[in-house]
Design a protein around this motif. Structure first.
Motif, PDB file in Angstrom:
ATOM      1  N   LYS A  61      24.470  58.145  42.180  1.00 51.03           N
ATOM      2  CA  LYS A  61      23.502  59.229  42.333  1.00 51.03           C
ATOM      3  C   LYS A  61      23.460  60.040  41.048  1.00 51.03           C
ATOM      4  O   LYS A  61      22.418  60.328  40.523  1.00 51.03           O
ATOM      5  CB  LYS A  61      23.883  60.115  43.518  1.00 51.03           C
ATOM      6  CG  LYS A  61      23.744  59.432  44.846  1.00 51.03           C
ATOM      7  CD  LYS A  61      24.156  60.348  45.967  1.00 51.03           C
ATOM      8  CE  LYS A  61      24.141  59.574  47.272  1.00 51.03           C
ATOM      9  NZ  LYS A  61      24.712  60.354  48.367  1.00 51.03           N
ATOM     10  N   ALA A  62      24.630  60.396  40.582  1.00 57.52           N
ATOM     11  CA  ALA A  62      24.780  61.090  39.304  1.00 57.52           C
ATOM     12  C   ALA A  62      26.150  60.680  38.759  1.00 57.52           C
ATOM     13  O   ALA A  62      27.140  60.825  39.471  1.00 57.52           O
ATOM     14  CB  ALA A  62      24.691  62.594  39.483  1.00 57.52           C
ATOM     15  N   PRO A  63      26.231  60.181  37.540  1.00 54.45           N
ATOM     16  CA  PRO A  63      27.515  59.698  37.027  1.00 54.45           C
ATOM     17  C   PRO A  63      28.665  60.686  37.164  1.00 54.45           C
ATOM     18  O   PRO A  63      29.763  60.319  37.517  1.00 54.45           O
ATOM     19  CB  PRO A  63      27.221  59.372  35.567  1.00 54.45           C
ATOM     20  CG  PRO A  63      25.770  59.043  35.550  1.00 54.45           C
ATOM     21  CD  PRO A  63      25.149  59.949  36.592  1.00 54.45           C
ATOM     22  N   TYR A  85      26.163  51.544  35.241  1.00 53.70           N
ATOM     23  CA  TYR A  85      25.809  52.464  36.311  1.00 53.70           C
ATOM     24  C   TYR A  85      24.303  52.411  36.511  1.00 53.70           C
ATOM     25  O   TYR A  85      23.545  52.603  35.572  1.00 53.70           O
ATOM     26  CB  TYR A  85      26.276  53.878  35.960  1.00 53.70           C
ATOM     27  CG  TYR A  85      27.775  53.953  35.854  1.00 53.70           C
ATOM     28  CD1 TYR A  85      28.555  54.235  36.970  1.00 53.70           C
ATOM     29  CD2 TYR A  85      28.424  53.684  34.647  1.00 53.70           C
ATOM     30  CE1 TYR A  85      29.933  54.275  36.880  1.00 53.70           C
ATOM     31  CE2 TYR A  85      29.803  53.714  34.547  1.00 53.70           C
ATOM     32  CZ  TYR A  85      30.554  54.009  35.675  1.00 53.70           C
ATOM     33  OH  TYR A  85      31.913  54.030  35.582  1.00 53.70           O
ATOM     34  N   SER A  87      21.220  54.027  38.321  1.00 52.30           N
ATOM     35  CA  SER A  87      20.770  55.234  38.996  1.00 52.30           C
ATOM     36  C   SER A  87      19.860  54.869  40.166  1.00 52.30           C
ATOM     37  O   SER A  87      19.029  53.966  40.063  1.00 52.30           O
ATOM     38  CB  SER A  87      20.015  56.120  38.002  1.00 52.30           C
ATOM     39  OG  SER A  87      19.314  57.128  38.682  1.00 52.30           O
ATOM     40  N   ASP A  89      17.471  56.547  41.066  1.00 51.83           N
ATOM     41  CA  ASP A  89      16.120  56.838  40.583  1.00 51.83           C
ATOM     42  C   ASP A  89      15.491  55.650  39.861  1.00 51.83           C
ATOM     43  O   ASP A  89      14.284  55.490  39.857  1.00 51.83           O
ATOM     44  CB  ASP A  89      16.129  58.052  39.656  1.00 51.83           C
ATOM     45  CG  ASP A  89      16.587  59.310  40.373  1.00 51.83           C
ATOM     46  OD1 ASP A  89      16.443  59.380  41.609  1.00 51.83           O
ATOM     47  OD2 ASP A  89      17.105  60.222  39.697  1.00 51.83           O
ATOM     48  N   GLU A  90      16.310  54.795  39.215  1.00 52.66           N
ATOM     49  CA  GLU A  90      15.801  53.610  38.522  1.00 52.66           C
ATOM     50  C   GLU A  90      15.137  52.636  39.492  1.00 52.66           C
ATOM     51  O   GLU A  90      14.270  51.871  39.112  1.00 52.66           O
ATOM     52  CB  GLU A  90      16.935  52.848  37.829  1.00 52.66           C
ATOM     53  CG  GLU A  90      17.450  53.443  36.565  1.00 52.66           C
ATOM     54  CD  GLU A  90      18.590  52.608  36.003  1.00 52.66           C
ATOM     55  OE1 GLU A  90      18.421  51.380  35.853  1.00 52.66           O
ATOM     56  OE2 GLU A  90      19.649  53.190  35.722  1.00 52.66           O
TER      57      GLU A  90
END
Length: 180
Positions: A61-63, A85, A87, A89-90
């Motif tokens: 979600k967020a690194p 990683y 995301s 969102d990707e």
């Protein structure tokens, strides 16, 4: 896959679909191992082998939130294998492509064994400079149209033909198939 697959959540399903739709991916394994010493425990989502490399994929979600020490730098490799990683969102902008590949994968999973290899070669030879699925079905009247469509899916899955419309339009007989 030829085996049962266990995935946790829509992001994992979307990433698996993307891996299945990528011809350069030769093999993969879901949740191959746990991060050593991670608190809380964290699994690697996929190990992926392609033609010239291998890597571990982690859905993040967020690194910073997935850091094993609560805020430090994220590792870039594990046992000499690079970590990538991905995301969430990707994976969002490809909703149409993911849906289309979902249909293709389900059809191949159920019916690929009924597609003779000579038909795949015939479809590949017939594609020439590009044709729609409907045109291919019409040009091979001695073949069951459903099996011709499946042969197209087999060729798409192997990367022997391409269909740019998979990214923008829901899958249908008017989709244009061409050589890469």
């Amino acid at each position: 896959m030829s085996r049962q697959l266990v995935l946790f959540g829509l992001p994992a399903l979307n990433l698996w679909t993307t891996l299945e739709a990528t011809p350069s991916v030769l093999a993969f394994c879901e949740r191959p191992l746990q991060f050593p010493n991670a608190k809380p425990r964290r699994a690697i989502d996929f190990w992926v082998k392609s033609r010239d490399s291998e890597e571990f994929l982690i859905i993040a979600k967020a690194p910073a939130l997935d850091s094993d020490d609560g805020g430090g730098a994220m590792p870039t490799e594990l046992d000499g294998i690079p970590l990538r990683y991905v995301s969430i969102d990707e994976m969002g902008p490809n909703a149409t492509e993911l849906k289309n590949w979902g249909w293709i994968i389900r059809d191949l999973s159920a019916f690929q064994r009924f597609v003779p290899e000579p038909l795949c070669k015939e479809v590949l030879a017939t594609v020439e400079s590009g044709k729609s699925i409907a045109q291919l079905q019409a040009e091979l009247p001695d073949q069951d149209s459903s099996i011709v469509k499946l042969a197209v899916y087999v060729l798409l899955h192997r990367g022997q033909v391409v269909c740019n419309e998979l990214k923008t339009q829901l899958l249908g007989p008017s989709h244009f198939i061409a050589l890469p």
